[in-house]
Design an enzyme around this catalytic site. Structure first.
Site, mmCIF file in Angstrom:
data_model
loop_
_atom_site.group_PDB
_atom_site.id
_atom_site.type_symbol
_atom_site.label_atom_id
_atom_site.label_comp_id
_atom_site.label_asym_id
_atom_site.label_seq_id
_atom_site.Cartn_x
_atom_site.Cartn_y
_atom_site.Cartn_z
ATOM 1 N N SER A 296 35.879 46.743 29.403
ATOM 2 C CA SER A 296 35.791 45.294 29.206
ATOM 3 C C SER A 296 34.742 44.963 28.158
ATOM 4 O O SER A 296 33.743 45.680 28.012
ATOM 5 C CB SER A 296 35.390 44.651 30.540
ATOM 6 O OG SER A 296 34.982 43.331 30.338
ATOM 7 N N TYR B 258 29.679 44.114 38.309
ATOM 8 C CA TYR B 258 31.023 44.462 37.805
ATOM 9 C C TYR B 258 30.908 45.127 36.433
ATOM 10 O O TYR B 258 31.462 46.205 36.184
ATOM 11 C CB TYR B 258 31.903 43.205 37.714
ATOM 12 C CG TYR B 258 33.128 43.402 36.849
ATOM 13 C CD1 TYR B 258 34.169 44.216 37.272
ATOM 14 C CD2 TYR B 258 33.226 42.804 35.585
ATOM 15 C CE1 TYR B 258 35.286 44.427 36.462
ATOM 16 C CE2 TYR B 258 34.332 43.000 34.780
ATOM 17 C CZ TYR B 258 35.361 43.815 35.218
ATOM 18 O OH TYR B 258 36.451 44.032 34.411
ATOM 19 N N LYS C 196 31.719 49.139 34.831
ATOM 20 C CA LYS C 196 32.494 49.511 33.629
ATOM 21 C C LYS C 196 31.655 50.395 32.713
ATOM 22 O O LYS C 196 32.139 51.412 32.191
ATOM 23 C CB LYS C 196 32.949 48.255 32.875
ATOM 24 C CG LYS C 196 33.970 47.415 33.622
ATOM 25 C CD LYS C 196 35.295 48.140 33.760
ATOM 26 C CE LYS C 196 36.298 47.391 34.594
ATOM 27 N NZ LYS C 196 37.452 48.195 35.023
HETATM 28 P P1 NAD Z 1 44.175 42.990 39.015
HETATM 29 O O1 NAD Z 1 43.234 42.781 40.148
HETATM 30 O O2 NAD Z 1 45.305 42.058 38.850
HETATM 31 O O3 NAD Z 1 44.778 44.483 39.072
HETATM 32 C C1 NAD Z 1 44.072 45.559 39.621
HETATM 33 C C2 NAD Z 1 45.003 46.250 40.602
HETATM 34 O O4 NAD Z 1 44.336 47.391 41.164
HETATM 35 C C3 NAD Z 1 45.414 45.349 41.767
HETATM 36 O O5 NAD Z 1 46.823 45.411 41.899
HETATM 37 C C4 NAD Z 1 44.723 45.967 42.980
HETATM 38 O O6 NAD Z 1 45.477 45.793 44.153
HETATM 39 C C5 NAD Z 1 44.592 47.424 42.557
HETATM 40 N N1 NAD Z 1 43.492 48.177 43.142
HETATM 41 C C6 NAD Z 1 42.166 47.852 43.171
HETATM 42 N N2 NAD Z 1 41.452 48.835 43.727
HETATM 43 C C7 NAD Z 1 42.335 49.824 44.062
HETATM 44 C C8 NAD Z 1 42.204 51.108 44.649
HETATM 45 N N3 NAD Z 1 41.023 51.589 45.026
HETATM 46 N N4 NAD Z 1 43.317 51.838 44.829
HETATM 47 C C9 NAD Z 1 44.537 51.362 44.465
HETATM 48 N N5 NAD Z 1 44.713 50.170 43.891
HETATM 49 C C10 NAD Z 1 43.625 49.410 43.688
HETATM 50 O O7 NAD Z 1 43.287 43.051 37.700
HETATM 51 P P2 NAD Z 1 43.723 43.025 36.172
HETATM 52 O O8 NAD Z 1 43.323 41.715 35.599
HETATM 53 O O9 NAD Z 1 45.120 43.495 36.020
HETATM 54 O O10 NAD Z 1 42.711 44.094 35.590
HETATM 55 C C11 NAD Z 1 43.066 45.470 35.494
HETATM 56 C C12 NAD Z 1 41.846 46.241 35.034
HETATM 57 O O11 NAD Z 1 41.382 45.689 33.802
HETATM 58 C C13 NAD Z 1 40.662 46.177 36.009
HETATM 59 O O12 NAD Z 1 40.024 47.432 36.021
HETATM 60 C C14 NAD Z 1 39.758 45.135 35.381
HETATM 61 O O13 NAD Z 1 38.406 45.328 35.718
HETATM 62 C C15 NAD Z 1 40.002 45.375 33.894
HETATM 63 N N6 NAD Z 1 39.719 44.184 33.068
HETATM 64 C C16 NAD Z 1 40.346 43.001 33.363
HETATM 65 C C17 NAD Z 1 40.063 41.871 32.602
HETATM 66 C C18 NAD Z 1 40.704 40.538 32.924
HETATM 67 O O14 NAD Z 1 40.193 39.507 32.444
HETATM 68 N N7 NAD Z 1 41.793 40.479 33.674
HETATM 69 C C19 NAD Z 1 39.152 41.952 31.533
HETATM 70 C C20 NAD Z 1 38.550 43.188 31.258
HETATM 71 C C21 NAD Z 1 38.851 44.302 32.040
#
Ligand code: NAD
Ligand code: UDP
Length: 334
Positions: free
Chosen positions: A124, A148, A152
């Site tokens: 991120s 958080y 990362k």
């Molecule tokens: P999201 O919460 O929609 O998706 C994450 C998925 O991982 C969910 O379906 C959740 O059920 C699953 N999950 C969490 N912990 C788990 C575990 N231990 N075992 C199995 N499944 C698990 O989030 P997103 O927005 O799709 O983000 C995906 C990734 O991208 C994350 O790592 C997040 O930190 C990173 N990210 C997101 C953003 C954003 O703004 N959305 C920005 C930067 C980074």
């Protein structure tokens, strides 16, 4: 190729699975539905016309992971699974360190056991903390302002150390800027429970009347209109970046970080007014105090992703706003 996607039922994961299927990859998904629903897979199948092989379970559960790896010969992994709510991470830091770090460590252990050495990781832009100048380049100094973000940065450090320990590893660490938008079908998108923390999900809830008005956190920043500036990127462009990153890790070894954004800064008011204009809807707002921990501006230099991944974003802010609205209206009809 056969790609394992952790967290593939979530927001960015589901869009990435659609893109992977569309170019003919075999996809295996792991998710524990801690922040998603199994209905994601019905939508993915409808969009792609293909079924997803899916395992419900926790990435931190080593015997579960071994079972998945023993059943499939996996070429590469895209690791989305993790918790992502900044505010919650401040209140419950151990929950974040536990889930985000332990799941990644277990995953790397099992990948090594099964000699699968290629991984694309969801990092991120939060790892840049308060950047010294703009646009942000990958070699800027790294720091974080909440647990958080620290997970990362710690995972990036772990990947760097693991890569140095064995030259077979190949890691692409994708530093996302601000993903918004939804698949143009309106069938998958972001739909957080409760009151959203992020701007676009909040605007979406105001657009449907679920929340009365948007609170804009400060209009006295040193930005063109005083409101915070971010680099919003369409989630489908972001998903396509993962396909390029998979190609990259198949052809290279070592560890590389890439910014994935558009390279353009957009203010809160720009986003609100674009959403209103393209969707013919009014978004009432009030200006309130700044949110603690927010920076004035953040946008990417994406030259490295362009040159090394051959990736660039293509969707406009208008498309991001139209697609977000289409998705939220579709959800309301259900
Ligand atoms: P999201 O919460 O929609 O998706 C994450 C998925 O991982 C969910 O379906 C959740 O059920 C699953 N999950 C969490 N912990 C788990 C575990 N231990 N075992 C199995 N499944 C698990 O989030 P997103 O927005 O799709 O983000 C995906 C990734 O991208 C994350 O790592 C997040 O930190 C990173 N990210 C997101 C953003 C954003 O703004 N959305 C920005 C930067 C980074
Ligand atoms: N923001 C806002 N009201 C909200 C949510 C966010 O004014 O309800 C502003 C926030 O101050 C920032 C921008 O919108 O300037 C993007 O915030 P978001 O939380 O979506 O992303 P991040 O700040 O984590 O990059």
């Amino acid at each position: 190729m056969r790609i394992l996607v952790t967290g593939g039922a979530g927001y960015i994961g589901s869009h990435t699975v659609v893109e992977l299927l569309s170019v003919g990859h075999d996809v295996i998904v792991i998710d524990n539905f801690s922040n998603s629903k199994s209905s994601s897979f019905e939508a993915i199948s409808k969009i792609s016309g293909k079924d997803v092989i899916f395992y419900e379970g926790d990435v931190a559960d080593i015997s579960f992971l071994r079972n998945v790896f023993s059943k499939h010969s996996i070429d590469a992994v895209i690791h989305f699974a993790g918790y992502k709510a900044v505010g919650e991470s401040v209140e419950k830091p151990l929950k974040y360190y536990d889930n985000n770090l332990i799941s990644t460590i277990r995953l790397l252990e099992v990948m090594e056991e099964y000699q699968c050495y290629r991984l694309v990781f969801s990092s991120s832009a939060t790892v840049y903390g308060s950047p010294k100048s703009l646009p942000i380049l990958e070699d800027f100094s790294l720091s974080t302002t909440n647990p958080y973000g620290t997970t990362k940065l710690m995972i990036e450090t772990i990947l760097t150390d693991v890569s140095a320990s064995n030259s077979k590893w190949s890691f692409a660490m994708l530093r996302y800027f601000n993903p918004i938008g939804a698949h143009e079908s309106g069938m998958i998108g972001e739909d957080p429970n409760g009151i959203p923390n992020n701007l676009m999900p909040y605007i979406m809830k105001v657009s449907t009347g679920e929340l009365p008005d948007l609170k804009i956190f400060g209009n006295d920043y040193d930005t063109p209109d005083g409101t915070g500036v971010r680099d919003y990127i369409h989630v489908v462009d972001l998903a396509k970046g993962h396909l390029k990153a998979i190609d990259y890790v198949m052809e290279h070894v070592g560890v590389e970080a890439f910014n994935l954004g558009t390279g353009h800064g957009v203010s809160v008011l720009d986003l609100v007014h674009t959403f209103e204009r393209v969707n013919h809807i009014s978004i009432p707002y009030t200006i309130v105090e700044r949110r603690s921990g927010d920076i004035a501006s953040c946008y990417a230099d994406c030259t490295k992703a362009h040159e090394k991944l051959h990736w660039t974003s293509s969707k406009t802010l208008e498309e991001m706003c139209e697609d977000s609205y289409r998705y939220v209206i579709n959800q309301k009809k259900k």
